[in-house]
Design an enzyme around this catalytic site. Structure first.
Site, PDB file in Angstrom:
ATOM      1  N   SER A  73       0.852  -1.182   0.000  1.00 33.85           N
ATOM      2  CA  SER A  73       0.000   0.000   0.000  1.00 33.85           C
ATOM      3  C   SER A  73       0.890   1.236   0.000  1.00 33.85           C
ATOM      4  O   SER A  73       2.111   1.129   0.007  1.00 33.85           O
ATOM      5  CB  SER A  73      -0.891   0.013   1.242  1.00 33.85           C
ATOM      6  OG  SER A  73      -0.074   0.284   2.374  1.00 33.85           O
ATOM      7  N   LYS A  74       0.243   2.390   0.042  1.00 32.44           N
ATOM      8  CA  LYS A  74       0.994   3.661  -0.010  1.00 32.44           C
ATOM      9  C   LYS A  74       2.025   3.743   1.116  1.00 32.44           C
ATOM     10  O   LYS A  74       3.055   4.382   0.978  1.00 32.44           O
ATOM     11  CB  LYS A  74       0.021   4.833   0.114  1.00 32.44           C
ATOM     12  CG  LYS A  74      -0.803   5.026  -1.137  1.00 32.44           C
ATOM     13  CD  LYS A  74      -1.206   6.482  -1.298  1.00 32.44           C
ATOM     14  CE  LYS A  74      -1.978   6.704  -2.577  1.00 32.44           C
ATOM     15  NZ  LYS A  74      -3.409   6.500  -2.439  1.00 32.44           N
TER      16      LYS A  74
END
Ligand code: GLU
Length: 487
Positions: A253-254
């Site tokens: 994810s980010k």
């Protein structure tokens, strides 16, 4: 393999991410390996979140990676249009067919009613699913609900007590019990098909032979299989490629850094490095060699070598590969890549003279060994743009305290001042003479010069740095270091 037709079917709700790019790449590789066709379809039925700018970003990122498509948006083809919102009539036609066959039905339940049903099931510890309230409505009841202003969705009747077995080319046989599925919506009340329905209609109509996609979609597959059966269509082969995890083994994810291809491009990763890296996220080559061009990967690619277990996104590995491809690049290409970063920092003007351009080529050729990505050129090149430099750390300061420092700096300054110009050979000669004249060994000569010229103890060879910096600027730095040494 005859008749291979695969597709990449992104939803244009954001930029192309690492996971999407990997799916696209695997499909492309499979098509190219087997002389098949690679189709690019845009799944834009989420009207609120889909945008043309996301679509453009996805296409641009694919092209940048070197992936082309034979059919699809922008290039056209015999199965178009290739954007789902332009195919709505097609889905409605098949929905009607299922309604007429009694395999689908109109459902009038409101969001609130569905939410209450879900909450109720969950409170009882059961799987949230639709229990079929509208399955057997009579005409009078339907008419009444419509008079209330309700607009029906179309739901697919999931057969009770069946097991759907998906024979996946990566995961093997995976079974799903229909009892856990519940009748699902295929066309929403606004007439827009849901993903599971549109994907089946399109994959069939576009004659897709192999559906290669991310593992996230494995749980959708039994619904899709039921639809294929209901419509009397043959199944494609399915291959679900494992998740991509961050180094901490949680889903990528980010938090784990940049996730879109565009971000990597902007940071100065090269497409061939990214493609090589993406291919290794879940696929492994037969041999030991992991540095592979797109052509080499294409020649070797097979789904047999796609792993079941999750792939781990290892930025160090990407950096290593990128560094490798940077070092392999020509000075011209490196300069093309470096110039925009240097211009953005105001280090280079908009217009660059041919001389300055050659100078940039020399500089990047020297610095390429130190780069993980091209944006790092700004920090690395600083020493060539700075007016003055100072020792960067204690180690560098210590070097400048040695007794012979003034003699080394002073003599080198004089040599440079006397020279009309410098190149690698003449600097090498000067350094050799200097050592001989002062009776000093290599390190005693190089270290103070390096610190005076670059501020650092480590770095590229002096005979490569000095010609780039020029005799005059180098002499000025030596002069300044002499003054700072106070001797
Ligand atoms: N539009 C879907 C997505 O972007 C495609 C899934 C599929 O390949 O079937 O996740």
């Amino acid at each position: 393999m005859p008749g291979v037709r695969v597709r990449f079917a992104p939803s244009p709700t954001g930029p192309l991410h690492i996971g999407g790019a990997r799916s696209a790449l695997f499909n492309w590789l499979f098509a190219r390996r087997h002389g098949g066709t690679f189709v690019l379809r845009i799944e834009d039925t989420d009207l609120e979140r889909s945008t043309r700018s996301s679509e453009e970003n996805i296409l641009a990122s694919l092209r940048w990676l070197g992936l082309d498509w034979d059919e699809g948006v922008e290039v056209g083809g015999p199965h178009g249009p290739y954007r789902q919102t332009q195919r709505l009539e097609l889905y409605r036609g098949y929905a009607r067919r299922l309604l007429e066959a009694g395999i689908a039905y109109h459902c009038y339940c409101t969001e609130e009613e569905l939410a209450a049903e879900r909450a109720d099931l969950m409170a009882r510890g059961e799987l949230p699913r639709y229990l079929g309230r509208c399955r057997d409505l009579c005409q009078a009841e339907k008419a009444r609900l419509e008079r209330e202003g309700r607009r029906p969705a179309v739901r697919f009747k999931v057969p009770a007590d069946q097991t759907v077995v998906v024979d996946d080319l990566v995961r093997g046989e995976v079974s799903f019990e229909c009892s856990g599925i519940g009748d699902f919506i295929i066309v929403k009340s606004d007439g827009i098909p849901t993903y599971n329905f549109a994907v089946v209609v399109d994959d069939h109509c576009m004659e897709i032979s192999h559906v290669i996609r991310a593992e996230e979609h494995l749980s959708n597959t039994p619904r899709q299989v039921l639809l294929y059966r209901a419509l009397g269509w043959p199944l494609p082969e399915f291959a679900h490629v494992s998740l991509i995890l961050g180094k901490d083994r949680s889903k990528m994810s980010k938090r784990h850094g940049a996730t879109s291809i565009e971000q990597y491009m902007e940071m100065g990763y090269l497409p061939e490095a990214l493609v090589n890296f993406l291919a290794l996220l879940g696929w492994s080559p037969g041999g030991e060699e992991e540095v592979l061009s797109l052509d080499q990967i294409r020649e070797q690619f097979s789904l047999d070598r796609v792993a079941k277990n999750p792939a781990v996104f290892d930025l160090d590995k990407l950096n290593w590969l990128n560094g490798y491809y940077i070092r392999q690049s020509s000075p011209e290409r490196l300069a093309d890549l470096a110039v925009p970063y240097l211009q953005r920092e105001g280090l280079l003007p908009r217009e660059i003279s041919p001389d300055r351009r050659r100078w940039v080529e020399m500089m990047v050729s020297l610095l390429k060994d130190y780069l993980n990505n091209m944006s790092e050129i700004v920090r690395r090149a600083d020493v060539f743009f700075a007016e003055t430099v100072d020792p960067v750390d204690g180690e560098a300061l210590e070097v400048m305290r040695q007794a012979e420092v003034p003699a080394v700096l002073g003599r080198m300054r004089d040599k440079l001042k006397a020279a009309s110009g410098v190149d690698e050979e003449s600097v090498k000669k000067m350094l050799k003479e200097l050592g001989r004249e002062l009776g000093l060994g290599g390190k005693k000569v190089f270290m103070p010069l390096r610190v005076a010229i670059t501020g650092q103890v480590h770095g590229p060879d002096l005979h490569r740095i000095i010609p780039i910096l020029g005799a005059e600027r180098t002499a000025r730095r030596l002069e300044r270091a002499l003054t700072a040494a106070g001797r």
